[in-house]
Each structure stands twice: as structure tokens, then as C-alpha cells.
Design a protein around this motif. Structure first.
Motif, PDB file in Angstrom:
ATOM      1  N   THR A 120      50.776   7.993   4.838  1.00  0.00           N
ATOM      2  CA  THR A 120      50.841   8.007   6.303  1.00  0.00           C
ATOM      3  C   THR A 120      51.694   6.891   6.894  1.00  0.00           C
ATOM      4  O   THR A 120      51.848   6.817   8.109  1.00  0.00           O
ATOM      5  CB  THR A 120      49.421   7.909   6.891  1.00  0.00           C
ATOM      6  N   ILE A 121      52.247   6.013   6.048  1.00  0.00           N
ATOM      7  CA  ILE A 121      53.137   4.958   6.549  1.00  0.00           C
ATOM      8  C   ILE A 121      54.446   5.600   7.020  1.00  0.00           C
ATOM      9  O   ILE A 121      55.050   6.384   6.270  1.00  0.00           O
ATOM     10  CB  ILE A 121      53.418   3.911   5.452  1.00  0.00           C
TER      11      ILE A 121
ATOM     12  N   ALA B 226      52.116   2.144  -3.473  1.00  0.00           N
ATOM     13  CA  ALA B 226      52.869   0.990  -2.992  1.00  0.00           C
ATOM     14  C   ALA B 226      52.304   0.409  -1.702  1.00  0.00           C
ATOM     15  O   ALA B 226      52.489  -0.774  -1.408  1.00  0.00           O
ATOM     16  CB  ALA B 226      54.333   1.382  -2.787  1.00  0.00           C
ATOM     17  N   HIS B 227      51.599   1.228  -0.924  1.00  0.00           N
ATOM     18  CA  HIS B 227      51.055   0.768   0.360  1.00  0.00           C
ATOM     19  C   HIS B 227      49.543   0.565   0.332  1.00  0.00           C
ATOM     20  O   HIS B 227      48.885   0.605   1.371  1.00  0.00           O
ATOM     21  CB  HIS B 227      51.435   1.761   1.462  1.00  0.00           C
ATOM     22  N   GLY B 228      49.009   0.365  -0.859  1.00  0.00           N
ATOM     23  CA  GLY B 228      47.594   0.003  -0.971  1.00  0.00           C
ATOM     24  C   GLY B 228      46.640   1.128  -1.294  1.00  0.00           C
ATOM     25  O   GLY B 228      45.427   0.907  -1.362  1.00  0.00           O
ATOM     26  N   GLY B 229      47.149   2.330  -1.491  1.00  0.00           N
ATOM     27  CA  GLY B 229      46.265   3.453  -1.794  1.00  0.00           C
ATOM     28  C   GLY B 229      45.867   3.497  -3.255  1.00  0.00           C
ATOM     29  O   GLY B 229      46.526   2.907  -4.114  1.00  0.00           O
TER      30      GLY B 229
ATOM     31  N   LYS C 203      56.006   9.410  -0.210  1.00  0.00           N
ATOM     32  CA  LYS C 203      55.346   9.459  -1.513  1.00  0.00           C
ATOM     33  C   LYS C 203      53.977  10.122  -1.392  1.00  0.00           C
ATOM     34  O   LYS C 203      53.403  10.206  -0.308  1.00  0.00           O
ATOM     35  CB  LYS C 203      55.186   8.047  -2.080  1.00  0.00           C
ATOM     36  N   GLY C 204      53.479  10.596  -2.523  1.00  0.00           N
ATOM     37  CA  GLY C 204      52.154  11.207  -2.539  1.00  0.00           C
ATOM     38  C   GLY C 204      51.069  10.171  -2.308  1.00  0.00           C
ATOM     39  O   GLY C 204      51.131   9.061  -2.843  1.00  0.00           O
TER      40      GLY C 204
END
Length: 207
Positions: free
Chosen positions: A109-110, A125-128, A115-116
């Protein structure tokens, strides 16, 4: 409506009198028949399958009627292969027609990231996703393990005495022949990234 004199009148007789004023004076058999017919017609309307709203398949862009006990139609229920034009053998994700690699499933959602998603909202990469359980390590845990690749998670190389991580779908590390090979004929080096070529040929193509 005539009101009875209720003083001293038993309650049962009073209720009987009021009911007789509300219900038409019909023979008992005819009254029972009409009440039964009314209930039957009402039940038939409720149970009429043609008047029930049919649910549609939840697959994106599909307007077919969903099967019973399933949110999808016959074509889209169960495990489905990715519909990418290259002939991908991976499974389609969620309500989409493609695998994660080809754009299916939940996306990060960034803004600007495609990316999945590893969880409901973010990519790795964004903390998921699940993190390595080793203290102070923020890398993603691999597979069903609680640790990342650097701390022993994931599939290991099958070569004797080697503890490195096995590459892609192979059973060996890069040193022992594992991983995807460069798509250039005659090259046995390992391909890097999504280009499908090794570092040497990637540099040559840029020049």
C-alpha cells in the motif's frame, strides 16, 4: 363495533367476544381452509428459488453465477493457474487471475510500490511479513522458520559440509551449481535479478 359489558364477565368469554368481532363469522372448516391457503401462498413466495437473488462470482471481471457453498463460479473455484501469457505454472492469488510475480494477490500500500504484500498492507521492504526472531535483526524470516536466511532459515545446500542457503528452486547454493543460470547460450554463471542474465552479460548489454 359493539362493546360488551366487561364487569363481572370472565376473561375467556371477553376474549372470545372480541375475536368474534374481528374474524368474519364463517363455518369452522371454511375459516381453517382460508387461513391455510393464505399461509401456503406466503410460504411459496418466500421459497420461490426464481425470486432469490443469485450471487455472482467474486473473480475480477467475471459475471457468472457462483456455485453453491462457494464464492466463485465453476471455472474459478479451487486452485487456479496463473493466466499470464508466458505460460506461468504458479497458482493465481486470491481474487485475481495471476500469481504474485505477475501482479496477482495483494499489493503493497506504499505509494509507488507494486511489490506483493507480505501481510495485509506492506511488502517485505516496507515492514510487512514475519521478522527474524534473532535480537536486533530486522530481516524477513524464511519459509516456516522463525529466522532469516543469514541466521539459518530456509532450505540449505545439500552438498556435504556446506551450510549455505540453497538458491531458487534448486537444492544447492551458487558455489555448488544451484540457482537460475544465465539465459545466454554457453554461459553457466548464475542469473541476477529479473534480467535473466549474469552480471557479466548485464554489463555488456548496457554498453
Amino acid at each position: 363495533m359493539q362493546q360488551p359489558y366487561s364487569k363481572g364477565l370472565p376473561l375467556s368469554e371477553l376474549l372470545s367476544f372480541q375475536a368474534s368481532q374481528l374474524i368474519p363469522s364463517l363455518p369452522d372448516s371454511q375459516l381453517i381452509y382460508e387461513l391455510a391457503s393464505s399461509n401456503s401462498s406466503r410460504d411459496s413466495v418466500r421459497s420461490d428459488p426464481a425470486k432469490k437473488k443469485k450471487k455472482s462470482c467474486k473473480m475480477e471481471g467475471c459475471g457468472e453465477v457462483a456455485d453453491k457453498r462457494s464464492p466463485y463460479c465453476t471455472q474459478h473455484r479451487g486452485q487456479r493457474k496463473c493466466e499470464h501469457s508466458e505460460g506461468c505454472n504458479k497458482f493465481a492469488q486470491s481474487k485475481t487471475r495471476f500469481c504474485i510475480k505477475h501482479g496477482g494477490g495483494r499489493r503493497c500500500t506504499i505509494p509507488g510500490c507494486f511489490k506483493g504484500a507480505r501481510d495485509k498492507h506492506f511488502c517485505g521492504a516496507h515492514g510487512g511479513g514475519k521478522r527474524c526472531s534473532v535480537e536486533a535483526c530486522q530481516k524477513l524470516s524464511v519459509g516456516g522458520d522463525d529466522v532469516c536466511t543469514a541466521h539459518g532459515g530456509g532450505k540449505r545446500c545439500q552438498a556435504d559440509g556446506c551450510g549455505k542457503c540453497a538458491q531458487s528452486s534448486s537444492n544447492f547454493c551458487v558455489r555448488h551449481g544451484g540457482g537460475r543460470k544465465c539465459r545466454i547460450d554457453g554461459c553457466s554463471k548464475v542469473a541476477r535479478g529479473k534480467s535473466g542474465v549474469c552480471m557479466s552479460h548485464a554489463t555488456t548489454m548496457k554498453e
